[in-house]
Each structure stands twice: as structure tokens, then as C-alpha cells.
Design a protein around this motif. Structure first.
Motif, PDB file in Angstrom:
ATOM      1  N   LEU A  65       6.716  12.020   0.375  1.00 46.87           N
ATOM      2  CA  LEU A  65       6.316  11.590   1.706  1.00 46.87           C
ATOM      3  C   LEU A  65       4.958  10.905   1.667  1.00 46.87           C
ATOM      4  CD1 LEU A  65       6.899  11.466   4.710  1.00 46.87           C
ATOM      5  CD2 LEU A  65       5.900  13.738   4.933  1.00 46.87           C
ATOM      6  N   ILE A  66       4.034  11.433   0.907  1.00 48.43           N
ATOM      7  CA  ILE A  66       2.719  10.807   0.765  1.00 48.43           C
ATOM      8  C   ILE A  66       2.870   9.428   0.143  1.00 48.43           C
ATOM      9  CG2 ILE A  66       0.518  10.932  -0.483  1.00 48.43           C
ATOM     10  CD1 ILE A  66       0.707  14.018  -0.044  1.00 48.43           C
ATOM     11  N   ASP A  67       3.715   9.321  -0.882  1.00 46.14           N
ATOM     12  CA  ASP A  67       3.958   8.039  -1.540  1.00 46.14           C
ATOM     13  C   ASP A  67       4.633   7.071  -0.569  1.00 46.14           C
ATOM     14  OD1 ASP A  67       3.974   6.287  -3.840  1.00 46.14           O
ATOM     15  OD2 ASP A  67       6.144   6.632  -3.929  1.00 46.14           O
ATOM     16  N   LEU A  68       5.546   7.567   0.254  1.00 47.02           N
ATOM     17  CA  LEU A  68       6.237   6.731   1.230  1.00 47.02           C
ATOM     18  C   LEU A  68       5.242   6.156   2.232  1.00 47.02           C
ATOM     19  CD1 LEU A  68       8.909   5.656   2.405  1.00 47.02           C
ATOM     20  CD2 LEU A  68       9.033   7.766   3.741  1.00 47.02           C
ATOM     21  N   GLU A  69       4.328   6.971   2.714  1.00 49.63           N
ATOM     22  CA  GLU A  69       3.314   6.487   3.641  1.00 49.63           C
ATOM     23  C   GLU A  69       2.473   5.385   2.997  1.00 49.63           C
ATOM     24  OE1 GLU A  69       1.112   9.860   5.024  1.00 49.63           O
ATOM     25  OE2 GLU A  69       2.826  10.667   6.131  1.00 49.63           O
ATOM     26  N   ALA A  70       2.128   5.548   1.737  1.00 48.59           N
ATOM     27  CA  ALA A  70       1.341   4.533   1.038  1.00 48.59           C
ATOM     28  C   ALA A  70       2.129   3.239   0.890  1.00 48.59           C
ATOM     29  CB  ALA A  70       0.905   5.052  -0.335  1.00 48.59           C
ATOM     30  N   GLN A  71       3.439   3.350   0.709  1.00 46.54           N
ATOM     31  CA  GLN A  71       4.287   2.175   0.552  1.00 46.54           C
ATOM     32  C   GLN A  71       4.525   1.461   1.883  1.00 46.54           C
ATOM     33  OE1 GLN A  71       5.316   0.918  -2.374  1.00 46.54           O
ATOM     34  NE2 GLN A  71       4.165   2.543  -3.377  1.00 46.54           N
ATOM     35  N   LEU A  72       4.594   2.207   2.981  1.00 49.25           N
ATOM     36  CA  LEU A  72       4.934   1.618   4.275  1.00 49.25           C
ATOM     37  C   LEU A  72       3.749   0.961   4.965  1.00 49.25           C
ATOM     38  CD1 LEU A  72       7.306   4.347   5.737  1.00 49.25           C
ATOM     39  CD2 LEU A  72       7.950   2.161   4.729  1.00 49.25           C
ATOM     40  N   PHE A  73       2.612   1.587   4.904  1.00 47.00           N
ATOM     41  CA  PHE A  73       1.454   1.065   5.623  1.00 47.00           C
ATOM     42  C   PHE A  73       0.696   0.066   4.774  1.00 47.00           C
ATOM     43  CE2 PHE A  73       2.283   5.027   7.894  1.00 47.00           C
ATOM     44  CZ  PHE A  73       2.201   4.587   9.205  1.00 47.00           C
ATOM     45  N   GLN A  74       0.229  -0.982   5.410  1.00 53.53           N
ATOM     46  CA  GLN A  74      -0.555  -2.012   4.744  1.00 53.53           C
ATOM     47  C   GLN A  74      -2.009  -1.885   5.182  1.00 53.53           C
ATOM     48  OE1 GLN A  74       0.612  -4.314   2.470  1.00 53.53           O
ATOM     49  NE2 GLN A  74       2.486  -3.048   2.582  1.00 53.53           N
TER      50      GLN A  74
END
Length: 79
Positions: A65-74
Motif C-alpha cells: 500500500l505504501i508503494d502504491l501510494e508512491a506510484q499513484l501520486f506525483q
């Protein structure tokens, strides 16, 4: 809720215990003895193993989930 095994899985574990007793302990154990041993370990160790698996799964998904947030937000440019 008690931890149980499917009937076919339990049969396989019974055979594995019997093989272990024969090869490692040079003793025979019958179906009933092996089944009682399985039931004992499921009762005594099952909850601890299950809970650890849940904790491991939670940690895995939290990391994802932490990695997903890093991937989604710019990053936004600073003004």
C-alpha cells in the motif's frame, strides 16, 4: 473457531507422519495415533501459526500500500 484440515489433506499428513516415524524414529504409528497427533498440534500450535501468518500478511500488504501510494501520486511543483 478451531483450525481444521480438509479430509484429503489430513490423510496426506497422516501418511507423512507415519513415514516420519518409520524413517526417523524407527517406530510405527497407526492412523489413529497419527490423527491424534495432528489434532494435538492443530490445537496447540495452529492458532500461533495462524496469527503469525496474519501478521506477516498485514505487513506485506501495508508495504504494498505504501508503494502504491508512491506510484499513484506525483510530486507537485513548488510555487
Amino acid at each position: 473457531m478451531p483450525i481444521t484440515l480438509a479430509k484429503d489433506k489430513k490423510k496426506g499428513v497422516i501418511r507423512a507422519i507415519q513415514t516420519y516415524f518409520d524413517e526417523k524414529l524407527d517406530r510405527e504409528i497407526g492412523d489413529l495415533g497419527a490423527e491424534l497427533l495432528i489434532d494435538f498440534f492443530l490445537k496447540e500450535l495452529g492458532p500461533a501459526i495462524y496469527n503469525q501468518a496474519i501478521l506477516d500478511s498485514q505487513a506485506f500488504f501495508q508495504d504494498k500500500l505504501i508503494d502504491l501510494e508512491a506510484q499513484l501520486f506525483q510530486d507537485e511543483p513548488r510555487s
